[in-house]
Design an enzyme around this catalytic site. Sequence first.
Site, PDB file in Angstrom:
ATOM      1  N   HIS A   1      49.149  34.504  53.469  1.00  0.00           N
ATOM      2  CA  HIS A   1      48.097  34.562  52.442  1.00  0.00           C
ATOM      3  C   HIS A   1      48.477  35.666  51.462  1.00  0.00           C
ATOM      4  CE1 HIS A   1      44.256  34.361  50.493  1.00  0.00           C
ATOM      5  NE2 HIS A   1      44.083  35.649  50.671  1.00  0.00           N
TER       6      HIS A   1
ATOM      7  N   ASP B   1      47.738  37.461  48.210  1.00  0.00           N
ATOM      8  CA  ASP B   1      46.793  37.734  47.125  1.00  0.00           C
ATOM      9  C   ASP B   1      47.532  38.026  45.824  1.00  0.00           C
ATOM     10  OD1 ASP B   1      44.227  37.588  48.434  1.00  0.00           O
ATOM     11  OD2 ASP B   1      44.864  39.346  49.584  1.00  0.00           O
TER      12      ASP B   1
ATOM     13  N   ASP C   1      40.143  32.188  51.919  1.00  0.00           N
ATOM     14  CA  ASP C   1      39.672  33.575  51.787  1.00  0.00           C
ATOM     15  C   ASP C   1      38.502  33.775  50.831  1.00  0.00           C
ATOM     16  OD1 ASP C   1      39.670  36.248  52.488  1.00  0.00           O
ATOM     17  OD2 ASP C   1      41.151  36.834  50.996  1.00  0.00           O
TER      18      ASP C   1
ATOM     19  N   HIS D   1      40.815  35.383  43.766  1.00  0.00           N
ATOM     20  CA  HIS D   1      39.578  35.843  44.406  1.00  0.00           C
ATOM     21  C   HIS D   1      39.490  37.358  44.600  1.00  0.00           C
ATOM     22  CE1 HIS D   1      42.348  34.679  47.734  1.00  0.00           C
ATOM     23  NE2 HIS D   1      41.918  35.814  48.248  1.00  0.00           N
TER      24      HIS D   1
HETATM   25 ZN   LIG Z   1      42.775  36.938  49.732  1.00  0.00          ZN
END
Ligand SMILES: [Zn+2]
Length: 1017
Positions: free
Chosen positions: A67, A69, A191, A443
């Site tokens: 994941h 970001d 997420d 996000h």
């Molecule tokens: Zn995230």
Amino acid sequence: MIALGRASGVRAGGWGHAGRAVRGPPPPLPVLFVVLVAAPGTRAAGYETCPTVQPDMLNVHLLAHTHDDVGWIKTVDQYYYGAQNELHHGAVKNILDSVISALWAEPSRRFVYVEMAFFSRWWHQQTNATQQAVQELVRQGRLEFANGGWVMNDEAATHYGAIVDQMTLGLHFLQDTFGDDGRPRVAWHIDPFGHSREQASLFAQMGFDGVFLGRVDYQDRELRQKKQEMELVWRASASLQPPTADLFTGLLPNVYDPPKHLCWDLVCDHDSSMVGDPFSPEDDADVLVDHFLDVAADQWQSYRTNHIVMTMGGDFHYENADKWFTNLDKLIRLVNAEKQASGSRVHVLYSTPACYLWELNKANLTWSLKEDDFFPYASGPQQFWTGYFSSRPALKRYERVSYNFLQVCKQLEALAGLAANMGPYGSGDSAPLEEAMAVLQHHDAITGTSRQLVAEDYARQLAAGWGRCEVLLSNALARLSGSQEAFSICPELNISVCPLSQTSARFQVAIYNPLARKVDRMVRLPVSAGAFLVKDPSGHAVPSDVLLLPQPEGQKPSPELLFSASVPALGFSIYSVARVSLRRFKTHTPQPISQKPGSAVLNIKNEHIRATFNLETGFLMQIEDLEQKLVLPVNQSFFWYKASRVGQKISPPSGAYIFKPHQQKPLPVSDSAQIHLLKTPLVQEVHQNFSAWCSQVVRLYHGQRHLELEWTVGPIPVGDKWGKEVISRFDTPLDTKGYFYTDSNGREILKRRRNYRPTWNLNQTEPVAGNYYPVNTRIYITDGKKQLTVLTDRSQGGSSLQDGSLELMVHRRLLLDDNRGVGEPLLEEGSGSWVRGRHLVLLDAVGTAAAGHRLLAEKEVLAPQVVLAPGGGAPYQPGTARRMQFSGLCRELPPSVHLLTLARWGPETLLLRLEHQFASGEDSGRNLSSPVTLNLQSLFSTFTITHLQETTLAANQPWASGSRLKWTPDTGFTPTPTVPPLDPASITLQPMEIRTFVASVQWEEFAWSHGGDLVQA
Ligand SMILES: [Zn+2]
């Protein structure tokens, strides 16, 4: 056809790890008999490469994933290159390098990748040989893309237009690079902090077969686990005909983390070892395998088929991919070979989200149906993630203005053709702003949950994108107006700063309107002192006023010129402004109004509305719609919630993510406001000063059907050691019975009820924060007759905590971190501490309210772009005539149709999206909720459409071939309606429908080759 039971055989065989008790209650008795719809060997398109499963065992699909970001504690570039690893360990370039070689090393391994902002950058840095190798991995299904957006976008603070843009950008890259092999079948929003219904609707319309989510409310999750409703069908639109917006939705068992003790990344907290060598004293493989089987048994109780998933990865995992993969290799070998030999009925395999979804689809079950959304998200009692709806309001506004500017830029790129990219001002294009805007949807970006330094980097990326679009805009305006001017835009007009208009005695104002219908707009520009003459495009003088407005202490009052402009659809009007010497002219200045006790009042009004103020408090007290003869007492003022205090021990306190007021009752910013009154022929304003850090102008322009409240808040003082969350609250006597309404990503409306959730009996632990919902463009309350709607200029959190009351959180400043990982309080010391915004207030009868707020919201999101020039520029080409007014459309679109996208797609193709912007049954006044039919032939003035192809919403597959997997909700199966052949002369839009087209075009100047008749796709 094969009959498959959730077989007693699976249970009878036990879990194959003698000597250890299965945790929890025994699994439920097998009750379901499931029929496969597909014969062995047949696979739906895109699922051909899925691994073999064991039909009579529990299959555990291991999803190896990372994941990544797109900015959070570090900037996007720091995460990509692994810089500043002491802040947060993350190096995406190394992750991708490492994963690709680990996949090559062992053919059974699979991996899923998500964020195209990172992947596309990595791809462009690879050699041809590596690119070919990766293409082969994708073709074989060993590397699978899930979601495939530029980022994994937030769902609470995002506007649907920006979501569609960012998904299109990522999916377009995948389609160009890998063709249909790379097209994600599954959306992957593991997420985001709560999930909107509109996001699900958009995913469905993009052609996704399903979505997997990580975060849902803890009470909701518990109940769903008990009822085996972790997987469901989400009906995501109240207007679109099912199954158009139906989306299969799976809630992952453990957010997106691996099960405890089964984490093998170099950044895992509890690094487990698993040696797989029984003679080694370090070997704990047996213990871990037994633990794995326990976890699987436990998890299976919440799911319905003989397939479950485990997410084997986490934030920035797989930088040393071998560490993960060698342990998973061993786990698979030990569970499948050794444990099955001793009777275990568990089969574990490398899989992907799509392959897991494919097995669920084959199970051919009926699934529970969900029609609401997953907001607000609470991760535990008193842990409502509703603060981020409002965090970093300045960044949220900058993003919304940038959406507006990006659409202007893309439209001009489409209308002016290549002349927009290369012209007298150099080379310009929309791509950098498109990419920056896509990054902003992440996000941790638009949410305001990144570190301060990262938020500043997001703003830097936007600003860089604006620069390239400004060049494009100058080129396009020169081409379309026939005149080379020194165009400039004034990004600080909201604070009355614009050097050109403030220093010139004579200048021109070009106003570009990105809507598909004419708009009238008040233009307000800071100017030098004096009187001015304003002329419209045909040279006629138009009424104007000069206002002299007070400035912050120590600064000179600054004059502002005000005039009303009219701009054609998808086009511009150029107004001329010149200072004139008049012996007598009037400059208007706000006059102080003294406060009076008792019932004295003050009014501002125009031909549509009257607003009344209480002279004792200085607050707004009543709104009247003069045409509809509606009167509503409305008391509006500012309050603040005590957030948390330094040294306070609450876990977690209010922070960038979480809203947790210290006490439920907010405190007034002030009991009264000092007021000034300004009345001119074009505008009437009441200036309210609530405190040194909170003021507001309540404004009515001539001809305007709404009341405008322009608030200015900040820097929020924290000298008393209290963090503060500031709201604007409207109190009315409307009997609203606990209900209020909020939009979903600026599109469909959801009905909210205080202290209530539609699918479970809520145990409310936070009476304020637990009733907050995202407001992207509007919130309203109604008693069934009158409706009070407030439109916002950015995303904010909002609620109705008392009947008749409505509130929006405009700003927040916090002294503590809320322990969600960002590790920094939301202090916003510098830019961002002082925020100005607008609330537009509409009072309407219920049946006609939608026409008001839909059309006004559209005008706000795609406001006209004001561009200034000194005038006197050279002709674009020798002999070119000057054009003071232009429209890109030969005829306006009807009011229910919104031109969502007009953009360059390929060298000779454009992307076109048309949207019905009304919901079914929403408008009873002008019939705007009815289906509408358009003729696209000869619609645009600068190009001819020669061929038209309809695509899915993200334009990555032709509509005709976009067949999705079919799912049956417990309310019954709905067949997909057949689509009639495409006729460009007759395009029908149903309520809330968006239709997407790739159009081959010939621009005017290139239209010499062959005729311009439309060719049917
Ligand atoms: Zn995230």
